[in-house]
Design a protein around this motif. Structure first.
Motif, short mmCIF file in Angstrom:
data_model
loop_
_atom_site.label_atom_id
_atom_site.label_comp_id
_atom_site.label_asym_id
_atom_site.label_seq_id
_atom_site.Cartn_x
_atom_site.Cartn_y
_atom_site.Cartn_z
N VAL A 12 -8.38 27.90 -42.99
CA VAL A 12 -9.42 28.72 -42.37
C VAL A 12 -10.63 28.77 -43.31
O VAL A 12 -10.48 29.04 -44.50
N ILE A 13 -11.81 28.50 -42.77
CA ILE A 13 -13.03 28.44 -43.59
C ILE A 13 -13.96 29.61 -43.35
O ILE A 13 -14.93 29.77 -44.08
N ALA A 14 -13.69 30.44 -42.34
CA ALA A 14 -14.56 31.58 -42.05
C ALA A 14 -13.75 32.69 -41.38
O ALA A 14 -12.72 32.44 -40.78
N SER A 17 -9.56 35.84 -42.28
CA SER A 17 -8.40 35.09 -42.79
C SER A 17 -8.84 33.91 -43.64
O SER A 17 -8.07 32.96 -43.84
N LYS A 18 -10.06 33.93 -44.15
CA LYS A 18 -10.62 32.81 -44.90
C LYS A 18 -9.73 32.43 -46.08
O LYS A 18 -9.26 33.28 -46.82
N ASN A 68 -13.83 27.63 -36.98
CA ASN A 68 -13.50 28.39 -38.18
C ASN A 68 -12.35 27.76 -38.97
O ASN A 68 -11.89 28.35 -39.94
#
Length: 104
Positions: A12-14, A17-18, A68
């Motif tokens: 996940v990148i955003a 839950s990044k 995301n």
């Protein structure tokens, strides 16, 4: 052919839950997917005696937008962009950073 499929390992990148990694459980639509142990929410459930379900508060995965998440590249240890190319008459996905084929 989608860039992310069921069973892929993603990061996940955003969002809240990044940085979490997980496996894609289901692709719900073109832009939504469920990832194992990512974007967890609490759901209040009423008891249902017909299917022997107890009431209470359950924790479950909520859908996350496909923008995301990134496909996780085990070689680099990071999320990576995905491209498409044709090899031996088949369309395959590959990582943009090192040209490694995702679909073997």
């Amino acid at each position: 052919m989608n860039r992310i499929k069921k069973g892929d390992e993603v990061i996940v990148i955003a969002g809240r839950s990044k940085g979490q990694k997980g496996t894609v459980l289901r692709v719900l639509s073109e832009d939504r997917l469920l990832v194992d142990n990512v974007n967890l929410v609490k759901k209040h459930v009423k008891p249902n005696p017909q299917i022997e379900e107890k009431g209470g508060i359950k924790t479950q995965e909520a859908p996350i937008h496909i923008s995301n998440v990134m496909l996780f590249n085990a070689v680099t240890g990071k999320g990576d962009r995905v491209g498409f190319k044709v090899e031996d008459g088949k369309k395959v996905r590959f990582f943009k950073s090192n040209d490694q084929v995702v679909d073997a």
